[in-house]
Write an enzyme that holds these catalytic residues in place. Sequence first.
Site, PDB file in Angstrom:
ATOM      1  N   THR A  65      -4.420   5.722 -21.520  1.00  0.00           N
ATOM      2  CA  THR A  65      -4.180   4.414 -20.927  1.00  0.00           C
ATOM      3  C   THR A  65      -2.726   4.076 -21.242  1.00  0.00           C
ATOM      4  O   THR A  65      -2.105   4.701 -22.107  1.00  0.00           O
ATOM      5  CB  THR A  65      -5.096   3.328 -21.515  1.00  0.00           C
ATOM      6  OG1 THR A  65      -5.073   3.434 -22.935  1.00  0.00           O
ATOM      7  CG2 THR A  65      -6.504   3.447 -21.006  1.00  0.00           C
ATOM      8  N   LYS A 125      -2.726  -0.514 -24.900  1.00  0.00           N
ATOM      9  CA  LYS A 125      -2.951  -0.114 -26.301  1.00  0.00           C
ATOM     10  C   LYS A 125      -1.601   0.091 -27.018  1.00  0.00           C
ATOM     11  O   LYS A 125      -0.676  -0.667 -26.797  1.00  0.00           O
ATOM     12  CB  LYS A 125      -3.826   1.141 -26.366  1.00  0.00           C
ATOM     13  CG  LYS A 125      -5.193   0.982 -25.669  1.00  0.00           C
ATOM     14  CD  LYS A 125      -6.157   2.081 -26.032  1.00  0.00           C
ATOM     15  CE  LYS A 125      -7.535   1.890 -25.449  1.00  0.00           C
ATOM     16  NZ  LYS A 125      -7.701   2.367 -24.094  1.00  0.00           N
ATOM     17  N   ASP A 176      -7.732  13.033 -24.675  1.00  0.00           N
ATOM     18  CA  ASP A 176      -7.584  11.639 -24.259  1.00  0.00           C
ATOM     19  C   ASP A 176      -6.867  10.915 -25.406  1.00  0.00           C
ATOM     20  O   ASP A 176      -7.472  10.608 -26.435  1.00  0.00           O
ATOM     21  CB  ASP A 176      -8.983  11.056 -24.015  1.00  0.00           C
ATOM     22  CG  ASP A 176      -8.968   9.573 -23.712  1.00  0.00           C
ATOM     23  OD1 ASP A 176      -7.908   8.939 -23.852  1.00  0.00           O
ATOM     24  OD2 ASP A 176     -10.037   9.037 -23.344  1.00  0.00           O
ATOM     25  N   GLU A 189      -0.475   4.910  -0.369  1.00  0.00           N
ATOM     26  CA  GLU A 189      -1.245   6.138  -0.563  1.00  0.00           C
ATOM     27  C   GLU A 189      -0.340   7.357  -0.448  1.00  0.00           C
ATOM     28  O   GLU A 189       0.508   7.428   0.455  1.00  0.00           O
ATOM     29  CB  GLU A 189      -2.357   6.266   0.489  1.00  0.00           C
ATOM     30  CG  GLU A 189      -3.562   5.414   0.212  1.00  0.00           C
ATOM     31  CD  GLU A 189      -3.502   4.072   0.896  1.00  0.00           C
ATOM     32  OE1 GLU A 189      -2.374   3.573   1.131  1.00  0.00           O
ATOM     33  OE2 GLU A 189      -4.581   3.524   1.186  1.00  0.00           O
ATOM     34  N   ARG A 219      -2.125  -2.753 -18.327  1.00  0.00           N
ATOM     35  CA  ARG A 219      -3.408  -2.041 -18.301  1.00  0.00           C
ATOM     36  C   ARG A 219      -3.323  -1.000 -17.196  1.00  0.00           C
ATOM     37  O   ARG A 219      -3.011  -1.321 -16.057  1.00  0.00           O
ATOM     38  CB  ARG A 219      -4.549  -3.004 -17.992  1.00  0.00           C
ATOM     39  CG  ARG A 219      -4.665  -4.133 -18.959  1.00  0.00           C
ATOM     40  CD  ARG A 219      -5.980  -4.830 -18.780  1.00  0.00           C
ATOM     41  NE  ARG A 219      -7.011  -4.022 -19.368  1.00  0.00           N
ATOM     42  CZ  ARG A 219      -7.358  -4.100 -20.663  1.00  0.00           C
ATOM     43  NH1 ARG A 219      -6.756  -4.941 -21.453  1.00  0.00           N
ATOM     44  NH2 ARG A 219      -8.302  -3.343 -21.140  1.00  0.00           N
ATOM     45  N   TYR A 240       0.852  -1.193   0.000  1.00  0.00           N
ATOM     46  CA  TYR A 240       0.000   0.000   0.000  1.00  0.00           C
ATOM     47  C   TYR A 240       0.882   1.234   0.000  1.00  0.00           C
ATOM     48  O   TYR A 240       1.895   1.273   0.703  1.00  0.00           O
ATOM     49  CB  TYR A 240      -0.892   0.024   1.252  1.00  0.00           C
ATOM     50  CG  TYR A 240      -2.309  -0.427   0.948  1.00  0.00           C
ATOM     51  CD1 TYR A 240      -3.062   0.251  -0.004  1.00  0.00           C
ATOM     52  CD2 TYR A 240      -2.872  -1.513   1.604  1.00  0.00           C
ATOM     53  CE1 TYR A 240      -4.352  -0.144  -0.302  1.00  0.00           C
ATOM     54  CE2 TYR A 240      -4.164  -1.918   1.312  1.00  0.00           C
ATOM     55  CZ  TYR A 240      -4.909  -1.228   0.358  1.00  0.00           C
ATOM     56  OH  TYR A 240      -6.179  -1.618   0.067  1.00  0.00           O
TER      57      TYR A 240
HETATM   58  N1  DSN Z   1     -12.170  -0.343 -24.656  1.00  0.00           N
HETATM   59  C1  DSN Z   1     -11.255   0.548 -25.328  1.00  0.00           C
HETATM   60  C2  DSN Z   1     -11.328   0.434 -26.799  1.00  0.00           C
HETATM   61  O1  DSN Z   1     -11.505  -0.676 -27.256  1.00  0.00           O
HETATM   62  O2  DSN Z   1     -11.187   1.411 -27.518  1.00  0.00           O
HETATM   63  C3  DSN Z   1     -11.393   1.951 -24.938  1.00  0.00           C
HETATM   64  O3  DSN Z   1     -11.952   2.085 -23.708  1.00  0.00           O
END
Ligand code: DSN
Length: 414
Positions: free
Chosen positions: A222, A225, A196, A53, A231, A51
């Site tokens: 994120t 990707k 974003d 914080e 993630r 933890y």
């Molecule tokens: N779930 C993601 C996507 O597939 O674009 C974005 O949140």
Amino acid sequence: MKNIKNQDKEVYRATMGELKRQQEGMEMIASENYVSEAVLEALGSVFTNKYSEGYPGHRYYGGQEYTDVVESLAIARAKKLFGAEHVNVQPLSGAPANMIAYSAVLKPGDKVLGMDLAHGGHLTHGHPVTLSAKIYNFVRYKTDAFGKIDYRELEKMAVKEKPKMILAGFSAYTRQLDYKKFQAIAKKVGAITMFDIAHIAGLIAGKALPNPVPYFDIVTTTTHKTLRGPRGGMIMCKEKFAKAIDKATFPGFQGGPHENNIAAKAVAFGEALKPAFKKYAVQTIKNAKILEQELKKYGFDICFGGTDNHMVLVDVWGSKGVSGKEAQEALDEIGISLNKNMIPNDTRNPMDPSGIRIGVPAITTRGMKEKEIKIISKWIKDAIENKDDKKELKKIHNEVIKLCRKFPLYKNLK
Ligand code: DSN
């Protein structure tokens, strides 16, 4: 996996099943990728027990000498990758990162201009089913008949609506944004700018797309990707918003950060700083362009006129009379995973829309290039056109497995 194997056969079997699915399947969901084994190790490390914080140097619990190291590394590497003034690596994923960013600078009821979901935007950008739309007053802009953002229209809308924030970003839009125009429109109406970049963060980090960070007040992303990390989420901002973003993250929205995840972010950002990642980012865009050209050749309508990033949005209903759901299912049968998707001005419904979204980040990580993309494009066409011919689908599936085996994945995992 020997401990899971000895202790929990059910979870072991599911994990090995997923490993085989990933090894022998063609992953073309635009938001997915394969992390390195080093990133996997960090995710499964002892940091999961801790933890922490607070922030490096200012924590609420003791024993932070090593969590501070990994979190500081992740921040420093992200700053270097994106040239950000301030970085918070604690958001648990993209949706929380967006909610945190809104809450840092907006009050309930404040107006935000965000992109419509069916025009390529994202749920958390004010779709009526989300919490964001219940708290804030979202007005959503769309693409024009040519599939582009009409900046003059956006400006008119901004002047009329006087939003507190103008939000850029998308999960299915495939064209390059004009960052300076967003900045100029926001300046004219005194709005905060937020972008974003979740889908294209890796392409920006790899310098294959221009960097928006200097032009926007707040940038969320994120870390999986195209960025090819674990993630997770991350918020970058101008120094003047730093305190508000940190306070909104903890204690405003989250409790203890997931330090195993933050260690994995540090490892992934370290990888993204290497020259090989630049090649990856450039190849990803090249591969998407080939996919676009091949699919056009086979008579598919490509939304927004084409792609400048890692994915294409295809109107399968308009071009082949096959719905998005039917196309997704046919492609599942040949071992190609992707997702059905709404297209601009879709006349069908979200569970069976007109389109499919196809992305190349994961297959590019595997090392696939132009030659393979051409073969895959033909398989996509053949599967969609022969969606009811089980024998034909089976034949293509065997070819898909053969190609995947030529580009092995996670050879050391057992
Ligand atoms: N779930 C993601 C996507 O597939 O674009 C974005 O949140």
